[in-house]
Each structure stands twice: as C-alpha cells, then as structure tokens.
Design a protein around this motif. Structure first.
Motif, mmCIF file in Angstrom:
data_model
loop_
_atom_site.group_PDB
_atom_site.id
_atom_site.type_symbol
_atom_site.label_atom_id
_atom_site.label_comp_id
_atom_site.label_asym_id
_atom_site.label_seq_id
_atom_site.Cartn_x
_atom_site.Cartn_y
_atom_site.Cartn_z
ATOM 1 N N MET A 1 0.845 -1.177 0.000
ATOM 2 C CA MET A 1 0.000 0.000 0.000
ATOM 3 C C MET A 1 0.885 1.233 0.000
ATOM 4 S SD MET A 1 0.560 -0.784 3.586
ATOM 5 C CE MET A 1 1.504 -1.840 2.583
ATOM 6 N N LYS A 2 0.295 2.306 -0.456
ATOM 7 C CA LYS A 2 1.010 3.568 -0.383
ATOM 8 C C LYS A 2 0.373 4.326 0.769
ATOM 9 C CE LYS A 2 2.895 7.453 -2.500
ATOM 10 N NZ LYS A 2 3.034 8.271 -1.301
ATOM 11 N N THR A 3 1.164 4.670 1.786
ATOM 12 C CA THR A 3 0.626 5.421 2.901
ATOM 13 C C THR A 3 0.440 6.861 2.469
ATOM 14 O OG1 THR A 3 1.798 3.998 4.424
ATOM 15 C CG2 THR A 3 1.015 6.084 5.287
ATOM 16 N N LEU A 4 -0.805 7.284 2.448
ATOM 17 C CA LEU A 4 -1.059 8.661 2.025
ATOM 18 C C LEU A 4 -1.038 9.569 3.244
ATOM 19 C CD1 LEU A 4 -3.793 8.065 -0.630
ATOM 20 C CD2 LEU A 4 -1.504 8.938 -1.031
ATOM 21 N N ALA A 5 0.148 9.972 3.631
ATOM 22 C CA ALA A 5 0.284 10.930 4.720
ATOM 23 C C ALA A 5 1.350 11.899 4.283
ATOM 24 C CB ALA A 5 0.681 10.225 6.002
ATOM 25 N N PHE A 6 1.002 13.164 4.254
ATOM 26 C CA PHE A 6 1.937 14.143 3.713
ATOM 27 C C PHE A 6 2.600 14.910 4.836
ATOM 28 C CE2 PHE A 6 -1.226 13.232 0.470
ATOM 29 C CZ PHE A 6 -0.372 12.557 -0.390
ATOM 30 N N CYS A 7 3.897 14.692 4.959
ATOM 31 C CA CYS A 7 4.627 15.209 6.105
ATOM 32 C C CYS A 7 5.140 16.601 5.825
ATOM 33 C CB CYS A 7 5.825 14.323 6.400
ATOM 34 S SG CYS A 7 5.387 12.615 6.564
ATOM 35 N N LEU A 8 5.675 17.183 6.879
ATOM 36 C CA LEU A 8 6.250 18.517 6.776
ATOM 37 C C LEU A 8 7.627 18.474 6.143
ATOM 38 C CD1 LEU A 8 5.926 21.491 7.554
ATOM 39 C CD2 LEU A 8 7.059 20.942 9.698
ATOM 40 N N LEU A 9 8.347 17.418 6.428
ATOM 41 C CA LEU A 9 9.723 17.382 5.931
ATOM 42 C C LEU A 9 10.166 15.949 5.740
ATOM 43 C CD1 LEU A 9 12.421 17.916 8.661
ATOM 44 C CD2 LEU A 9 10.181 16.987 9.112
ATOM 45 N N PHE A 10 11.310 15.819 5.074
ATOM 46 C CA PHE A 10 11.986 14.547 4.951
ATOM 47 C C PHE A 10 12.256 14.019 6.356
ATOM 48 C CE2 PHE A 10 16.259 12.594 5.083
ATOM 49 C CZ PHE A 10 15.982 11.446 4.368
ATOM 50 N N ALA A 11 11.915 12.764 6.622
ATOM 51 C CA ALA A 11 12.136 12.220 7.961
ATOM 52 C C ALA A 11 13.623 12.034 8.187
ATOM 53 C CB ALA A 11 11.394 10.905 8.095
ATOM 54 N N VAL A 12 14.190 12.967 8.926
ATOM 55 C CA VAL A 12 15.621 12.929 9.200
ATOM 56 C C VAL A 12 15.885 11.795 10.168
ATOM 57 C CG1 VAL A 12 17.537 14.224 10.168
ATOM 58 C CG2 VAL A 12 15.704 15.424 9.001
ATOM 59 N N SER A 13 16.820 10.932 9.831
ATOM 60 C CA SER A 13 17.188 9.908 10.797
ATOM 61 C C SER A 13 17.780 10.663 11.963
ATOM 62 C CB SER A 13 18.211 8.945 10.227
ATOM 63 O OG SER A 13 19.458 9.564 10.141
ATOM 64 N N VAL A 14 17.142 10.510 13.104
ATOM 65 C CA VAL A 14 17.488 11.362 14.229
ATOM 66 C C VAL A 14 18.923 11.096 14.634
ATOM 67 C CG1 VAL A 14 16.671 12.162 16.426
ATOM 68 C CG2 VAL A 14 15.133 10.955 14.904
ATOM 69 N N ALA A 15 19.780 12.023 14.340
ATOM 70 C CA ALA A 15 21.188 11.816 14.598
ATOM 71 C C ALA A 15 21.588 12.441 15.919
ATOM 72 C CB ALA A 15 21.987 12.370 13.449
ATOM 73 N N ALA A 16 22.871 12.550 16.167
ATOM 74 C CA ALA A 16 23.256 12.741 17.557
ATOM 75 C C ALA A 16 24.427 13.662 17.773
ATOM 76 C CB ALA A 16 23.645 11.395 18.101
ATOM 77 N N ALA A 17 24.419 14.306 18.889
ATOM 78 C CA ALA A 17 25.611 15.049 19.316
ATOM 79 C C ALA A 17 26.359 14.212 20.337
ATOM 80 C CB ALA A 17 25.206 16.369 19.916
ATOM 81 N N GLN A 18 27.628 14.516 20.497
ATOM 82 C CA GLN A 18 28.446 13.707 21.408
ATOM 83 C C GLN A 18 28.075 13.952 22.870
ATOM 84 O OE1 GLN A 18 30.167 12.982 18.687
ATOM 85 N NE2 GLN A 18 29.735 14.930 17.733
ATOM 86 N N SER A 19 27.753 15.223 23.183
ATOM 87 C CA SER A 19 27.584 15.592 24.584
ATOM 88 C C SER A 19 26.171 15.292 25.040
ATOM 89 C CB SER A 19 27.844 17.082 24.735
ATOM 90 O OG SER A 19 26.917 17.775 23.916
ATOM 91 N N ALA A 20 25.840 14.040 25.105
ATOM 92 C CA ALA A 20 24.481 13.693 25.446
ATOM 93 C C ALA A 20 24.322 13.540 26.945
ATOM 94 C CB ALA A 20 24.129 12.391 24.776
ATOM 95 N N ALA A 21 23.111 13.870 27.384
ATOM 96 C CA ALA A 21 22.849 13.713 28.803
ATOM 97 C C ALA A 21 22.870 12.248 29.168
ATOM 98 C CB ALA A 21 21.484 14.300 29.112
ATOM 99 N N THR A 22 23.639 11.864 30.120
ATOM 100 C CA THR A 22 23.609 10.479 30.564
ATOM 101 C C THR A 22 23.215 10.395 32.032
ATOM 102 O OG1 THR A 22 25.959 10.665 30.978
ATOM 103 C CG2 THR A 22 25.311 9.556 28.962
ATOM 104 N N ASP A 23 23.161 11.518 32.703
ATOM 105 C CA ASP A 23 22.685 11.500 34.076
ATOM 106 C C ASP A 23 22.019 12.836 34.364
ATOM 107 O OD1 ASP A 23 24.592 13.469 35.251
ATOM 108 O OD2 ASP A 23 26.026 11.985 34.516
ATOM 109 N N ARG A 24 21.450 12.952 35.533
ATOM 110 C CA ARG A 24 20.648 14.123 35.865
ATOM 111 C C ARG A 24 21.454 15.416 35.854
ATOM 112 N NH1 ARG A 24 15.803 13.083 36.491
ATOM 113 N NH2 ARG A 24 14.978 11.212 37.483
ATOM 114 N N SER A 25 22.758 15.309 36.115
ATOM 115 C CA SER A 25 23.555 16.522 36.223
ATOM 116 C C SER A 25 23.955 17.057 34.841
ATOM 117 C CB SER A 25 24.811 16.245 37.038
ATOM 118 O OG SER A 25 25.569 15.250 36.383
ATOM 119 N N ALA A 26 23.778 16.210 33.813
ATOM 120 C CA ALA A 26 24.222 16.649 32.490
ATOM 121 C C ALA A 26 23.317 17.769 31.970
ATOM 122 C CB ALA A 26 24.202 15.477 31.527
ATOM 123 N N GLN A 27 23.864 18.629 31.139
ATOM 124 C CA GLN A 27 23.133 19.741 30.553
ATOM 125 C C GLN A 27 22.198 19.229 29.468
ATOM 126 O OE1 GLN A 27 24.386 23.492 30.024
ATOM 127 N NE2 GLN A 27 24.426 23.317 32.232
#
Ligand SMILES: [Zn+2]
Length: 693
Positions: A1-27
């Motif tokens: 089937m063709k899903t007829l749903a028209f999105c706002l943008l190309f679905a960006v594969s959610v990529a990442a920054a290095q400085s990710a929060a890994t605990d509560r104290s992280a920014q």
C-alpha cells in the motif's frame, strides 16, 4: 500500500551530538529561538532571504559529525531524545513498583543497550530465520518464508513515497480509495534496497559508483553471516540484477503521486491471476490477514513481472536475496561489524553522515519505533504542558477561518466548487500533541534479556495490529507519528491534520515569543498541513476522504494552470546537490508551502486586529510585525543537509530543500517585497507570481 500521509519534511534519521545527557547533572542540549541575532546583515534579503534570516546560525552552528542535517528539526530532536533518554534510564533503574509502561520501556532499553550481548549472541538469535531461507528448496516455498520475514521486522505495512521498503512486496491495510471510512487490504511494489528505482536505472557516473559500492556492501553483509568471499561477491551481483529487474517494473515516483494511478481494485482471484506462481493463500494465512472485500494492487505490472521472476530466477538467487534482506533489516541490532557495514553504506555513502550515532541515541529511536505510545507518555508528561495545546487550538481555528475566507474570495472558482471546498475544510479534524487513548501493549512480551527477540516480537505485534484493521471502519483518531516526533502531517483519507508534541518546541512553537513570530513559525506549519488537503493530490479527495472529483471542469483547469506555475518554478538545477529537481515530484509540498504562509499571514492579521494592532506596527527590535512574521517563517528552515543527503533527497523525496522552501516561497509574495522594500527586478521579486491559495 502507499501510505497517504503528507509530512512537513523529509524524515531525518534522528542523529546525535556527542555531549548527550547520561545522568541528571548533564546539561540539556540547546534548542534555538527566532532572533534578529540570527540575521546576517551582509546579505540582501531581497536577493537571498534564507541566507539573510539564517546566515548567523548557519555560520556558527557547524554540523556535528554524526548528523546528516543540522537545523531546528535536528536540534529539537536532540533535545527530545535527551528527555526520552532520561525517562528510559529512570524506567530501567526502577526496581519496585514499576508501572506496566515502565516495565516495557525500561526492559526494552536495558536489552537494547547491551552491546556485549549484541556482539556475542545476536547472529545466533537470527539463525532460525536465516535457516528458514536456507531450507527453501523450491519456489513454492517462497510465500511462507516471505510472510515470516515480513512479520519479523517493521515495514511491510508501511508504504513509502517510492515503494514499500521490504523484501519483494508490501502488504497491509489501507482506507478504501472509494470509501475511506472502511479499511481494505492492499498490495504494493517493493523489493529494493536502494532509496528508489532511479538508483538502479540512471546511467550517470555517480549512480554507477553508488551501485558498485552497493555490491561491495551486500557482499560484506553476506560474508559477515558466513558466506565465503568469492561466493558473496557473486551473490551480491545477482542481488543487484534481481533488484534492477524489480526497479524496471516499478511505477515511478511521479506517476505514483497521483492516487488515481494506484486505485486498482481486485478480488483475491484477480490478484492470484496476476502472480499465479505465488501462493497468496498461504502468505495471507501466515501474516494473519483477515479476508478483505477488495484488494487494492497499487502496481499490477509489478505483480505480473513478479510471476516471471519466480518462474525464471533460480531458487538459489532468491535465497541470497532474502538472506541479504534479513541481514539488512536486522543489521542495526547485530554485532558491531554489521552495524558498521550498514552505517558505511546506508548512512555515509547515501546520506554523507560522517560518524555513527552513539548507541543511546540509536536505542531511543528504536524504543520510539517499537513502543512509541508507551515511551510517548513519558515525553508528554515531561515536555508538553496543556497550555501548549490550548494555544495551538486557537491558532488552528484562526488559520482555518483564514482559508475559509480565501476560498470564498477566490475569483477562479465557481460557487459549487467553493461549497465543496468549504465542506471539506469544515470536516477536517486537527489532532494536537498525543492520542486521546494510548495503545495497549499488554499482549507484547518485552524482556531485559533479548534485544533481537524484543524487536521481532514488537514487529509481530505491530503486524497483527495492522492486519486486524482490515475489514473494520477507519479510526480517524489513530496517530501515524509518535508524540516526540519532530514533524507534522496531513492524511487525506482521514481528512486530518496532525501535530505531534515533539514539534511544539522552539523555534517552531515558543511560549516566550510574540504572535508575529509564532504565526510565522508554527502558524505556517499549521497552514502547510491544512493546505495539503487542497494541494494537487489532496484536492482529489472529498470531505469524507474519498477519491472523488468535486471540481467542475473549468475550476479543475484553472487549478491546474496555477499548479503548473508552481511545478515549473521548482523544476530547477540544485547545484549543491549536483542534480536537477523535478517540480512535479515536489508540487504538493511546494503548494502547501506556497499557500500555508498566506493563510498564516491572514490569521496573524486577524489576531493582531483583535488586539488593536496591525502588521505594520513596529516592535522593540525596530522590526514590523510582518517582518518578524517572515523571520519566524524562515527560521523553520534555518538548516542544511550534507551534499550526499541532498542528492538522495532531490532524487527520491517530495520535499524541496530548506533554502528553496524559503526563497521560492517569498519570491511569490508582494507582501514580502513590501515588508523588505524590495525593488522590481530583485531576485526574490518574481515577475510571474505563482499562487493558488
Ligand atoms: Zn508537507
């Protein structure tokens, strides 16, 4: 089937920054705000509004190595992922009194993050599925093997712009084109590993280079699963040849945009007659499909050709092909060797991503895919205050009124067509934030021990959930995106517009910004989705969501003339991508941009009037409300893609790239030219003005 749903943008594969929060104290990572400090004053707004409005952001925010796009969508996605990450860590660490939702998401997370188990056990866990392929001695066994693959991984029921991204073909539920309130079954073209048919059929040097690298990648994956190098090389070439045959029989992405081209209605006997060599009864039994009153076959030619491939292609070629498709679908959950091989081709070669995302971010994305409405509850609780929903409802109402007035004022439409358009708009429903009723995952078993087991069970659960829709009434209130998704969509068969909580963050939706900014930023997003119901595809569906012509001949002709103007305007060389854009591919999205900004501007005018203000009033920053509105709009698109990603997107995706979504849109607007005092003849003052809504 063709899903007829028209999105706002190309679905960006959610990529990442290095400085990710890994605990509560992280920014927490930063999201952007619309601001005059983003403006590059060395650029003339009338020549290049995108670089004028975005220059200082683009110049100061270098793309992280593990991103393919960097801009507001990516920055919010990173912030949302940090929120989800914390929720997952909390759920996984909780020892007593876990809720059912915490058990599912916490244990899924624990299993997914276990890199050591992935490296030592995962290929063994995949073995039963690989063995089923190995034991396929005759083509009569294709149906049960294919059904098993389709129910073990996501996608068989999710049609994409080009095809359903799954081995051989896609199968799943779809609203009936002729009666959208009832769900029927649909078969769709599929079978390809590359992003679209052009990747197999184009003759230019870049396309050939990509195909050579594809063959090397396929060989590498087969070797990692135990095939010898010479054998794997030979099999990889056979797989490319098979997929090239499939590509030749696929409908192209432009023709596929017209829903009338997909509405081939058949009985099961007629489907069987297309591909007599395939055992549809066995396949449908094994995917647990109820019977359907009719079957929509999007591309009958593809299924006719499939019969020939089954009869002529040796069974060992099919085994190699299916083995590779299993490995490709499972790769992200296998050992580091598989993960890296898949990354090198699918992310780096095709999209230019330089570095793989950290594991935590890949696992957040997978939890979102497999348990989206469980994890989404944690997101909504942490990041979506009820006041946001209220403000959105007010804006949506303002925009709909603006479109209603615009329809009434159109001098190119007859009263009877206008009446049908008003009816359609009145019947459109908006969904904001998250579902009214959360999905029940209680029958899905999730353990902290087996990541691949969780993935296969989640896929089987989702496959069953999809199949059970067949023969039932359409649920218009179901969501096609999870709450943390940074995107929005319109579904013409549901006649709904949908705004997940994930996009209702700055700079799109900013509680601290004034109305001029918000109507420019999220207002135009609302406008874009609303107009999708009236773009060149959307206008073919009526208030009920049925594919039914409600246009007089003359009004349809008038519409097409205006649509052609937009399609021609966007048929342009995209030098940074090295390819030409086909304005017929992006016509619907460009129409939604072109009209969305108008109704957002009209809605802002009414909103300001209620407060005794006008578009020309100046704020503390010395800018008029109208100038701030345009800056708010441009800031939605203050991002850019890597060149490899641009090429892939321009060739396969219906969305224009960011700078064209700004510059081409404002170039049609006298209001923009007045706001920024542009002279006649300036690059962003188009002599021929394209406009529909
Ligand atoms: Zn769109």
């Amino acid at each position: 089937m063709k899903t007829l749903a028209f999105c706002l943008l190309f679905a960006v594969s959610v990529a990442a920054a290095q400085s990710a929060a890994t605990d509560r104290s992280a920014q927490m990572p930063e999201v952007g705000h619309v601001s005059t400090t983003n403006v590059d004053k060395s650029v003339d707004p009338c020549s290049d509004f995108y670089h004028y409005a975005c220059g200082n952001i683009l110049n100061t925010h270098a793309m992280p190595a593990d991103e393919i796009y960097w801009g507001p969508f990516g920055r919010i996605a990173l912030w949302n992922d940090a929120v989800l990450h914390q929720a997952l860590i909390d759920a996984a660490a909780k020892r007593e009194g876990r809720t059912a939702v915490e058990q599912k998401i916490g244990d899924y997370w624990t299993a997914c993050m276990d890199q050591s188990a992935a490296n030592t056990q995962s290929l063994q866990q995949l073995q039963p599925l690989l063995s089923a392929v190995d034991q396929m001695k005759a083509m009569s066994q294709l149906a049960p093997v294919l059904a098993r693959i389709h129910t073990s991984f996501y996608a068989a029921w999710e049609g994409g712009d080009n095809q359903t991204n799954v081995a051989v073909f896609g199968y799943g539920p779809t609203p009936d084109f002729n009666n959208a309130r009832s769900v029927v079954a649909s078969f769709d073209q599929g079978g390809l590993s590359l992003p679209g048919r052009d990747f197999y059929l184009n003759d230019d040097a870049k396309s050939k280079e990509i195909r050579d690298k594809f063959v090397a990648y396929v060989s590498r994956m087969l070797q990692l699963s135990g095939t010898t190098a010479p054998q794997a090389d030979a099999e990889a070439r056979e797989i490319l040849a098979m997929e090239t045959n499939m590509a030749k029989s696929q409908m192209d992405v432009i023709k596929r945009r017209d829903p009338k081209n997909l509405n081939h209605r058949m009985s099961l006997a007629q489907v069987k007659a297309l591909t007599p060599s395939f055992n549809f009864d066995e396949y449908l039994k094994d995917v647990h499909s109820p019977s359907s009153s009719i079957y929509i076959v999007t591309t009958p030619e593809f299924f006719q050709a499939l019969d020939q491939w089954i009869r002529t292609e040796p069974v060992d070629h099919w085994r190699s092909y299916l083995r590779f498709h299993i490995l490709q679908k499972a790769a992200s959950s296998l050992s580091d060797d598989f993960v890296n091989a898949s990354f090198e081709f699918n992310d780096k070669q095709l999209f230019g991503q330089q570095q793989i995302q950290p594991r935590w971010r890949r696992c957040v994305a997978r939890t979102d895919r497999d348990l989206g409405e469980a994890l989404g509850q944690a997101y909504v609780a942490r990041a979506f205050p009820p006041a946001s929903k209220q403000r959105m409802l007010t804006m949506v109402a303002d925009l709909k009124s603006a479109l209603d007035r615009d329809i009434e004022a159109a001098d190119w439409m007859q009263p009877q067509t206008k009446a049908a358009a008003h009816r359609k708009l009145a019947a459109q429903i908006e969904k904001i934030g998250y579902p009214d009723h959360w999905r029940d995952y209680s029958s899905l078993n999730i353990t902290a021990e087996s990541n691949l087991g969780n993935i296969e069970r989640a896929a089987a659960f989702e496959s069953n959930r999809q199949m059970q829709k067949i023969g039932k009434p359409l649920d218009r209130m179901e969501w096609g995106m999870t709450p943390p998704t940074v995107n929005a969509y319109e579904n013409p068969q549901e006649n709904t517009i949908n705004f997940p909580a994930g996009i209702l963050q700055p700079p799109f939706f900013d509680a601290d910004a004034d109305d001029a900014i918000n109507y420019g930023a999220i207002g135009v997003v609302i406008g874009h989705e609303t107009i999708h119901g009236f773009d060149d595809q959307g206008r073919k569906f009526d208030a009920n969501g049925d594919l039914k012509d409600w246009w007089t001949d003359q009004d349809a002709k008038n519409y097409d003339e205006r649509g052609n103007c937009i399609a021609e305007e966007y048929t342009q060389l995209v030098p940074e991508a090295g390819v030409k854009q086909n304005g017929r591919l992006t016509q619907g999205e460009d129409t939604a941009d072109n009209g969305g900004i108008y109704i957002a501007m009209a809605a802002l005018r009414s909103d300001l009037m209620r407060q005794g203000k006008t578009l020309d009033d100046k704020g503390a920053d010395g800018l008029t409300n109208l100038q701030r509105f345009f800056l708010g709009y441009a800031n939605d698109w203050c991002g850019s893609f890597r060149p490899e990603a641009m090429r892939t997107i321009v060739l396969t995706n219906p969305h224009s790239l960011d700078q064209y979504r700004v510059n081409n849109v404002v170039a049609n607007m006298p209001e923009f030219q007045k706001a920024f005092s542009c002279r006649v003849g300036a690059p962003l003052v188009h002599a021929k003005r394209c406009h529909i809504w």
